[in-house]
Write a protein that holds these residues in place. Structure first.
Motif, PDB file in Angstrom:
ATOM      1  N   LYS A  22       0.850  -1.175   0.000  1.00  0.00           N
ATOM      2  CA  LYS A  22       0.000   0.000   0.000  1.00  0.00           C
ATOM      3  C   LYS A  22       0.897   1.241   0.000  1.00  0.00           C
ATOM      4  O   LYS A  22       1.830   1.334   0.793  1.00  0.00           O
ATOM      5  N   ARG A  23       0.630   2.194  -0.885  1.00  0.00           N
ATOM      6  CA  ARG A  23       1.448   3.402  -0.995  1.00  0.00           C
ATOM      7  C   ARG A  23       1.100   4.364   0.123  1.00  0.00           C
ATOM      8  O   ARG A  23      -0.068   4.631   0.373  1.00  0.00           O
ATOM      9  N   THR A  28       0.191  15.023   4.367  1.00  0.00           N
ATOM     10  CA  THR A  28      -1.130  15.136   3.777  1.00  0.00           C
ATOM     11  C   THR A  28      -1.011  15.648   2.348  1.00  0.00           C
ATOM     12  O   THR A  28       0.054  16.112   1.926  1.00  0.00           O
ATOM     13  N   GLU A  29      -2.118  15.598   1.629  1.00  0.00           N
ATOM     14  CA  GLU A  29      -2.100  16.098   0.253  1.00  0.00           C
ATOM     15  C   GLU A  29      -1.788  17.591   0.214  1.00  0.00           C
ATOM     16  O   GLU A  29      -1.051  18.053  -0.650  1.00  0.00           O
ATOM     17  N   ALA A 160      -2.979  11.238  -7.690  1.00  0.00           N
ATOM     18  CA  ALA A 160      -4.224  10.799  -8.322  1.00  0.00           C
ATOM     19  C   ALA A 160      -4.393   9.281  -8.226  1.00  0.00           C
ATOM     20  O   ALA A 160      -5.501   8.788  -8.041  1.00  0.00           O
ATOM     21  N   ALA A 161      -3.302   8.536  -8.345  1.00  0.00           N
ATOM     22  CA  ALA A 161      -3.367   7.078  -8.324  1.00  0.00           C
ATOM     23  C   ALA A 161      -3.605   6.524  -6.920  1.00  0.00           C
ATOM     24  O   ALA A 161      -4.131   5.424  -6.772  1.00  0.00           O
ATOM     25  N   HIS A 162      -3.220   7.262  -5.903  1.00  0.00           N
ATOM     26  CA  HIS A 162      -3.352   6.797  -4.520  1.00  0.00           C
ATOM     27  C   HIS A 162      -4.075   7.856  -3.694  1.00  0.00           C
ATOM     28  O   HIS A 162      -3.466   8.527  -2.860  1.00  0.00           O
ATOM     29  N   GLN A 167      -3.828  10.533   3.442  1.00  0.00           N
ATOM     30  CA  GLN A 167      -4.740  10.762   4.577  1.00  0.00           C
ATOM     31  C   GLN A 167      -4.070  10.338   5.877  1.00  0.00           C
ATOM     32  O   GLN A 167      -4.069   9.175   6.215  1.00  0.00           O
ATOM     33  N   ARG A 168      -3.491  11.290   6.577  1.00  0.00           N
ATOM     34  CA  ARG A 168      -2.781  10.974   7.817  1.00  0.00           C
ATOM     35  C   ARG A 168      -3.559  11.374   9.051  1.00  0.00           C
ATOM     36  O   ARG A 168      -3.413  10.777  10.103  1.00  0.00           O
TER      37      ARG A 168
END
Length: 169
Positions: A22-23, A28-29, A160-162, A167-168
């Motif tokens: 899992k990446r 955070t984003e 975008a892929a993950h 989300q921390r």
């Protein structure tokens, strides 16, 4: 004898991607996007200063000229405005040596550029080789522009892929 196990459909689906893990990102984003913007600004500023530095080195070592602002012409005694003057013997007295200023500014910008590289690299949790490639962007002419475009697209694609990875909190 070892009994063969049936193939797991979840590992087959991820076999084309990474190792099936899992990446996870280091932030955070919003933090990653902030680091990406900071890196982009520093890449363009450092790349521009590097090109100015290359032009200054060509003028100095190729033509024996420094770029000066203000001062007095050493030969005629007239006020000197802005332009190139001899490096040895000095063509301008008491002027601001823009050539040396470019050297100093690029050096300090490169330090800030390295900080932006480290911030982005650590938040993305990339391998060390990517940090080295990012750092080379500040010392190889035009490379900062190429590397910035490549890594900017890569960060956007990974985000975008993950969508759940950053989300921390």
């Amino acid at each position: 004898m070892i009994d063969p196990k049936p193939a797991n459909p979840s590992t087959q689906a991820t076999a084309g991607k990474t190792t099936g893990k899992k990446r996870r990102f280091g932030g955070t984003e919003a933090q990653i996007r902030s680091a990406l913007k900071f890196y982009k600004v520093m890449a363009y500023l450092t790349g521009t200063m590097l090109l100015l530095l290359c032009a200054e080195l060509i003028a100095r070592y190729g033509f024996g000229q420094y770029l000066f602002a203000g001062g007095t012409n050493a030969i005629t005694g007239q006020p000197f405005g802005f332009g190139f003057a001899d490096a040895e013997p000095p063509g301008v007295i008491n002027g601001v040596n823009i050539s040396v200023t470019v050297l100093i500014v690029h050096g300090w910008m490169y330090v800030v550029y390295l900080i932006s590289n480290f911030r982005l690299w650590s938040l993305m949790r990339w391998p060390f080789l990517k940090l080295v490639l990012l750092a080379l962007g500040g010392v190889v002419p035009f490379l900062s522009f190429i590397v910035e475009k490549k890594f900017h697209a890569e960060v956007e694609a990974e985000l975008a892929a993950h969508p759940q990875a950053p989300q921390r909190y």
